[in-house]
Design an enzyme around this catalytic site. Structure first.
Site, PDB file in Angstrom:
ATOM      1  N   THR A 114       0.814  -1.222   0.000  1.00 54.15           N
ATOM      2  CA  THR A 114       0.000   0.000   0.000  1.00 54.15           C
ATOM      3  C   THR A 114       0.846   1.269   0.000  1.00 54.15           C
ATOM      4  O   THR A 114       0.432   2.298  -0.510  1.00 54.15           O
ATOM      5  CB  THR A 114      -0.943   0.004   1.226  1.00 54.15           C
ATOM      6  N   HIS A 121      -7.419   2.439 -11.447  1.00 55.98           N
ATOM      7  CA  HIS A 121      -7.666   2.056 -12.839  1.00 55.98           C
ATOM      8  C   HIS A 121      -9.151   2.120 -13.165  1.00 55.98           C
ATOM      9  O   HIS A 121      -9.990   1.815 -12.325  1.00 55.98           O
ATOM     10  CB  HIS A 121      -7.201   0.619 -13.068  1.00 55.98           C
ATOM     11  N   LYS A 154       5.663  -4.891 -20.785  1.00 56.77           N
ATOM     12  CA  LYS A 154       4.802  -3.795 -20.383  1.00 56.77           C
ATOM     13  C   LYS A 154       5.620  -2.519 -20.246  1.00 56.77           C
ATOM     14  O   LYS A 154       6.765  -2.571 -19.809  1.00 56.77           O
ATOM     15  CB  LYS A 154       4.193  -4.135 -19.019  1.00 56.77           C
ATOM     16  N   CYS A 189       8.661  23.308   2.422  1.00 63.25           N
ATOM     17  CA  CYS A 189       8.394  22.852   1.048  1.00 63.25           C
ATOM     18  C   CYS A 189       6.905  22.651   0.829  1.00 63.25           C
ATOM     19  O   CYS A 189       6.350  23.056  -0.178  1.00 63.25           O
ATOM     20  CB  CYS A 189       9.116  21.545   0.744  1.00 63.25           C
ATOM     21  N   CYS A 238      12.990  19.011  -0.247  1.00 61.82           N
ATOM     22  CA  CYS A 238      14.158  18.897   0.631  1.00 61.82           C
ATOM     23  C   CYS A 238      14.135  17.582   1.411  1.00 61.82           C
ATOM     24  O   CYS A 238      15.073  17.260   2.116  1.00 61.82           O
ATOM     25  CB  CYS A 238      14.307  20.106   1.553  1.00 61.82           C
ATOM     26  N   CYS A 253      12.790  20.245   8.015  1.00 65.50           N
ATOM     27  CA  CYS A 253      11.734  20.036   9.015  1.00 65.50           C
ATOM     28  C   CYS A 253      11.978  18.798   9.865  1.00 65.50           C
ATOM     29  O   CYS A 253      11.362  18.661  10.929  1.00 65.50           O
ATOM     30  CB  CYS A 253      10.367  19.968   8.345  1.00 65.50           C
TER      31      CYS A 253
END
Lengths: 417, 479
Positions: free
Chosen positions: B41, B49, B248, B402, B437, B442
Site C-alpha cells: 500500500t 484504474h 509492459k 516545502c 528537501c 523540518c
C-alpha cells in the site's frame, strides 16, 4: 502594527542582516523577517571557525560572526519579525503574506523586497542512491543541526558521500564527537570543498578521501547497516569489480547546495539555469520590479564574508529604489552569457549607470584549469582580461569588470593556456 | 474474544475492517509493522484504474470495475484525495490497434463508462509532451489518482472510531484451532480470521495447516521515480503504453499532490526486498523515454520500490476456506488498490452468507461513515486561517517549508486514532518530508513534535519501523 515598509527583507541570515543594516543606513524604513526564533541563520550551527577573514580580518566561529552582525542590526534599529514565515509574494501588488504566532496571518506592503532565504541541501533523490530507505541517512547540514543545535548523537560509524564543504566539516565534527568516520567518497576526480577543509578536516583526522568513488547501495531495514561503494569510470558509471562493502550505521550526504527559491519562483521571477538563482543585474535586482536578491539565493557562495557583501549591495540598491521609486527610469539591460569553460556567472544582466566605473562579476569555471585567460567582452570591446592559475570549480572567482560603452551582449570565456 | 481478526492493515485489510465496523462485531486489525499501510500500500503507482484491463470473466475485472465506481463516495466519506483525471493507453495504429480495441470491448462488457478510442490529434492536444509516434489511445475518463496510504489510514481511523481495535508491531506467528475459535500467538481469541497479509498471505494461511487449496504468492518488485512538483504539467493524465510482446511499459502520471510518478518496472524478487537498484531505475527511465524523449530526471526527489503479491494463477484469491471460519484475501496485485473497496464489500458478503445465526448479525447503531478531514491550513482563506490561529497558535508555526505544513497539522496527525508513530508516519499523513528537501529542514522539528506528543525521548522516535531510531541519545552529557 505597521504593515508597510520601504524595504522588506525575507531571511535573517547573514545576507538578510547585511541588507537590512545597509537599507536602514540609507534612510529606508526596513523590516527583516526570520522564520526561526533566532537571527543568524545557518551560522548558528556552524560552530567551527574560519568565518570573517575577509570581512573582519579575524577567524571567527559561525555564532561569533552572527553575533557581530546581529549587534550591528540591533544598533541600526531595524524592525525584526521572528518566528514568522513568508508564504506568498504578490510582486504585482508589492506585498507579501506572512504567518506568525505573534501577528497571525498578515499582508505587508513593500516598495522594495530583498530575497535572502539562503540555500538548502540537495537530498538523496537528487543523486539517485539505490538500496533501501532505512533510518540513518542524513544530509550533512541536518546532521550538523542535530549535533550542534540539539546536542544529539546521530550515529557511531559514519560513511560520507560527497566532499562538499559541509561534508568535510562534518567528518571532522563527527570524529570529535567520538564517531568513527570510515571514508568520504567523491564521484568526481576532485573535491568541491575548499583545500583548507580537505587538509584540516580529513587529512588531520586520517579520514580517507576516495576520489572517483560513489555509494551504489544503501543496506539496512530499520537502520543503515552499511554501504556498498564502487569506483566509477569517466562516465560516472560504477565499475562492478571494484564494489566493496563498508559496515556503518550512518550515511552522511554532502552532495551539494542549491539556492532556496520556492518563493522566488512563486513570485514569477525567472531562475537562471546555471546559478539556480534568479537572474539579476549588477545591483542584484531581479527582472521583477522592486525585487532584489542576495547571498546564497543568487548562487551558493564559498564564504559567508561574500554573502554579507552581497547582502550589503542588495540592501543599498533596494533602499535607493524605494526612496527613488517614483522618479526612476529602467534602462535597457545588456545580457551576459557563458562562453567556454564557465559553469555559472552572475550578474546575468548589466544595466548601464554612472554610479561607478566598474561592476563586480562572480563566476565558477566548469573544470580544473592549471592556467587560464579570463576574458569578458562584447563584439566591440574587451571589458576585463587576466591570466589566472589553478582555477577550480570549487572556488568562485570575483572580477571587477569595466562598464561597456556599447549596448551589446557580453560574453565571458576562460581559455586554457 | 473477538468475532473477527483481520491480519494485515494495508488498504485491503483496513477497508475490510471499516466494512465490518458497520456491524455489531468485535473486530481487531493486526499488522506486523509500526504503522498501517506499510506493505504494498505504501509503494505503488497510486492510481485507480478504470478497469478495462483485467478480463470481464475474472474476479479482478469485476472488482476493479466496481471498486472504481465506489471511489467517489468513499473518498467523500473518508476524506482522502482522489481525482478522476483520466488515463490513456498509448499505442501505434499499425501495431496496437487490435490490443486497444480488445481493451475497449472488455471495458464495455464490464460496464465501464466514458471509454473512448482517440487518435493522434486528440492525443497531442491532451498530452503535448508525448512522443509524436503515438497515434491511437484508449482514453478512460473514470481513471483517477489518489494517495493509497491515506486511504488505508483514513479507513482504519474510521473503523477505529466505529469500534475496531488496531494492534501494530504484532506479527502473527502461530494460529491454533480450538473448538470453533482460533487462537493467534496463544494470545488473541477470535471466531473468524480474515487473511489480508499481502505477500505474506501464503505463510499466514499455512499456519492453519490447510489440507487443500494451498496458496502460493510470489513477490514482484517495481521501482519508481518521484519528481518534484516543478515537473507538474509534464503529463496531465495517467499514461500507459500498450503492452507488447516485448513487455509492459511504465506509467507516467501526476500524483494527487502535483508531483510526477514514473514506474514501475517488474521483476521477480524476494519478499520484503524493497531496495532500488541502478539497473531497475535505468529500465524505468529507458521505458519512460519511449513515451516522451525529455524526462526531467534532474527533478527527481525520491526513488522507491514496492512489492506486489503475485498469485500463482493470476486472479485474486478471495474465498472462505471450506469448513473453517477463515477467509483468504490474497494475491491482491494490481489493480488491487482500485478494487479494494469492492474487495471489502465482497468479503463482507462471503462473511454474511456464512455467519450463523445470521439474525444475530446486527448493524452497529453508532456507525458513522465519515472520517473527519485533515485541516489543510494553507488551503484556507486568510480569515479562516486567522480564526484557526486564534483557537490554536500552533497553526501559525509553519514547520515544513516545502509543503507548508503547520505544527498543528502534525500534532493532529499524531493525536488522531490510527495516528502517526514515526517520522515516515507523519510524512504519509501530512507530508512534511515529502517535498523537495525530503525533510532536511523540518526533520529535526518533526522529531521534537513526535517525541513531545508521544511522551518519549528524542532517541526513541522511529524513522519508520519499530526500532528504526534516528538519533542515539544526548551528546552533551557524559556520566
Amino acid at each position: 502594527m505597521k504593515n508597510s515598509f520601504d524595504v522588506v527583507i525575507i531571511g535573517g541570515g547573514p545576507a538578510g542582516i547585511a541588507a537590512a543594516i545597509e537599507s536602514k543606513a540609507n534612510g529606508a524604513s526596513t523590516l527583516i523577517i526570520e522564520r526561526d526564533a533566532f537571527l543568524g541563520g545557518i551560522l548558528n550551527q556552524c560552530i567551527h571557525n574560519g568565518f570573517g577573514l575577509t570581512r573582519y580580518n579575524e577567524e571567527l566561529t559561525g555564532p561569533e560572526y552572527a553575533e557581530r552582525e546581529i549587534n550591528q542590526l540591533t544598533r541600526a534599529e531595524v524592525t525584526v519579525y521572528k518566528n514568522t514565515m513568508v508564504v506568498t509574494i504578490d510582486a504585482k501588488e508589492h506585498r507579501i503574506k506572512i504567518v506568525s504566532k505573534d501577528y497571525g496571518v498578515l499582508w505587508i506592503n513593500y516598495t522594495s523586497l530583498v530575497l535572502a532565504m539562503g540555500c538548502r541541501e540537495r537530498a538523496r533523490g537528487s543523486v539517485i542512491l539505490p538500496g533501501k530507505r532505512p533510518a540513518g541517512v542524513f544530509t550533512a547540514g541536518t546532521a550538523q543541526f542535530y549535533i550542534n543545535i540539539m546536542g544529539q548523537k546521530i550515529g557511531n560509524t559514519v560513511f560520507v558521500l560527497g566532499s562538499g564543504d559541509i561534508g568535510l566539516i562534518m567528518a571532522r565534527r563527527l570524529s570529535l564527537e567520538g564517531c568513527k568516520v570510515i571514508g568520504v567518497a567523491e564521484i568526481r576526480s576532485f573535491s568541491s570543498g575548499l583545500n583548507r577543509n580537505i587538509a584540516q578536516c580529513l587529512e588531520d583526522y586520517s579520514i580517507p578521501l576516495m576520489l572517483e568513488h560513489t555509494v551504489v547501495e544503501v543496506h539496512g531495514d530499520s537502520r543503515v547497516t552499511g554501504v556498498t561503494v564502487a569506483r566509477v569510470n569517466e562516465r560516472y558509471e560504477p565499475i562492478e569489480s571494484t564494489k566493496a562493502f563498508y559496515a556503518c550505521d550512518t550515511l552522511l550526504l554532502s552532495v551539494g547546495l542549491i539556492p532556496e527559491n520556492e518563493l522566488t519562483v512563486q513570485a514569477g521571477i525567472k531562475l537562471d539555469a546555471y546559478t539556480k538563482g534568479p537572474v539579476v543585474n549588477q545591483e542584484l535586482e531581479t527582472e521583477v520590479d522592486g525585487v532584489f536578491a542576495c547571498g546564497n539565493v543568487t548562487f551558493v557562495h564559498d564564504l559567508v564574508d561574500y554573502v554579507s557583501a552581497s547582502g550589503k549591495r542588495a540592501g543599498h540598491a533596494a533602499a535607493l529604489y524605494a526612496l527613488e521609486a517614483e522618479t526612476r527610469q529602467r534602462e535597457m539591460a545588456i545580457s551576459v552569457s557563458l562562453g567556454s569553460n564557465i559553469a555559472m556567472l552572475m550578474p546575468q544582466r548589466i544595466v548601464k549607470q554612472n554610479r561607478s566605473e566598474a561592476f563586480e562579476m562572480m563566476l565558477r569555471v566548469s573544470k580544473r584549469i592549471e592556467k587560464g585567460k579570463i576574458i569578458v567582452s562584447n563584439d566591440r570591446e574587451i571589458l576585463y582580461t587576466a591570466i589566472r592559475s589553478y582555477l577550480s570549480p570549487g572556488e568562485a572567482i570575483t572580477l571587477s569588470v569595466n562598464y561597456p560603452n556599447f549596448n551589446l551582449p557580453i560574453k565571458v570565456n576562460v581559455i586554457e593556456l | 474474544m473477538y468475532d473477527v481478526a483481520i491480519i494485515g492493515a494495508g488498504v485491503v485489510g483496513s477497508l475490510i475492517a471499516r466494512e465490518f465496523s458497520r456491524f455489531n462485531l468485535s473486530c481487531i486489525l493486526l499488522d506486523k509493522e509500526n504503522d498501517v499501510a506499510c506493505g504494498a500500500t505504501k509503494a505503488n503507482t497510486a492510481l485507480i484504474h478504470a478497469g478495462y484491463d483485467a478480463s470481464y470473466k475474472s474476479l479482478k475485472g469485476k472488482l476493479n470495475a466496481r471498486g472504481n465506481q465506489l471511489y467517489t463516495k468513499l473518498s467523500e466519506e473518508l476524506n482522502f484525495p482522489f481525482k478522476r483525471i483520466g488515463s490513456m493507453v498509448l499505442g501505434m495504429l499499425n501495431e496496437d490497434r487490435e490490443t486497444i480495441e480488445r481493451l475497449f470491448e472488455n471495458g464495455v462488457k464490464l460496464g465501464i463508462k466514458d471509454l473512448k478510442i482517440i487518435y493522434k490529434d486528440e492525443i497531442n492536444r491532451l498530452e503535448p509532451n508525448v512522443d509524436g509516434a503515438y497515434d491511437i489511445a484508449l482514453f478512460a475518463a473514470t481513471a483517477g489518482i489518489t494517495e493509497p496510504w491515506e486511504i488505508a489510514i483514513s479507513a482504519c481511523e474510521n473503523a477505529m472510531n466505529n469500534g475496531v481495535e488496531l494492534r501494530l508491531n504484532y506479527e502473527v506467528c502461530s494460529i491454533e484451532k480450538q473448538g470453533d475459535q482460533f487462537i493467534i500467538n496463544s494470545d488473541i481469541q477470535t471466531k473468524w480470521i480474515i487473511n489480508c497479509a499481502g505477500v505474506h498471505a501464503d505463510e499466514i494461511f499455512s499456519l492453519i495447516e490447510p489440507t487443500q487449496n494451498i496458496i502460493s504468492i510470489s513477490p514482484r518488485k517495481g521501482e519508481y521515480f518521484l519528481l518534484d512538483k516543478k515537473a507538474g504539467g509534464l503529463v496531465n493524465h495517467i499514461l500507459f503504453t500498450c503492452p507488447t510482446s516485448v513487455g509492459k511499459g511504465v506509467v507516467i502520471s501526476p500524483t494527487a499532490h502535483g508531483n510526477i510518478i514514473i514506474g514501475p518496472n517488474s521483476e521477480w524478487t524476494e519478499k520484503d526486498d524493497t531496495k532500488t537498484t541502478f539497473a531497475g531505475l535505468d529500465e524505468v527511465l529507458m521505458k519512460s523515454r519511449g513515451v516522451m524523449k525529455k524526462i526531467p530526471v534532474d527533478l527527481n526527489i525520491a526513488n522507491f520500490a514496492g512489492i506486489r503479491a503475485e498469485p500463482e494463477l493470476g486472479d485474486f484469491i478471495i474465498e472462505k476456506v471450506p469448513d473453517s471460519n477463515f477467509i483468504n484475501v490474497a494475491g491482491i496485485k494490481s489493480p488491487g488498490l482500485s478494487a479494494s473497496p469492492a474487495i471489502a464489500e465482497y468479503v463482507l458478503d462471503i462473511f454474511r452468507s456464512a455467519y450463523e445465526p445470521i439474525d444475530k448479525l446486527l448493524p452497529n447503531p453508532d456507525f458513522n461513515p465519515v472520517r473527519p478531514s485533515r485541516i489543510n491550513f494553507m488551503g484556507l482563506s486568510d480569515e479562516d486561517q486567522n480564526k484557526l490561529i486564534e483557537e490554536n497558535p500552533a497553526y501559525a508555526h509553519i514547520v515544513c517549508r516545502c509543503e507548508q505544513i503547520s505544527e498543528a497539522e502534525i500534532v493532529d496527525a499524531v493525536r488522531r486514532k490510527c495516528g502517526a508513530r514515526s517520522m515516515n508516519g507523519v510524512k504519509r499523513r501530512v507530508r512534511p518530508g515529502a517535498g523537495r528537501c525530503q525533510g532536511g529542514f523540518c526533520g529535526p522539528k518533526v522529531i521534537e513534535i513526535i517525541a513531545r506528543e508521544l511522551g518519549v525521548s528524542l532517541e526513541e522516535v522511529d524513522f519508520e519501523k519499530n526500532d528504526s531510531k534516528v538519533l542515539m541519545g544526548d551528546n552533551r552529557y557524559e556520566e
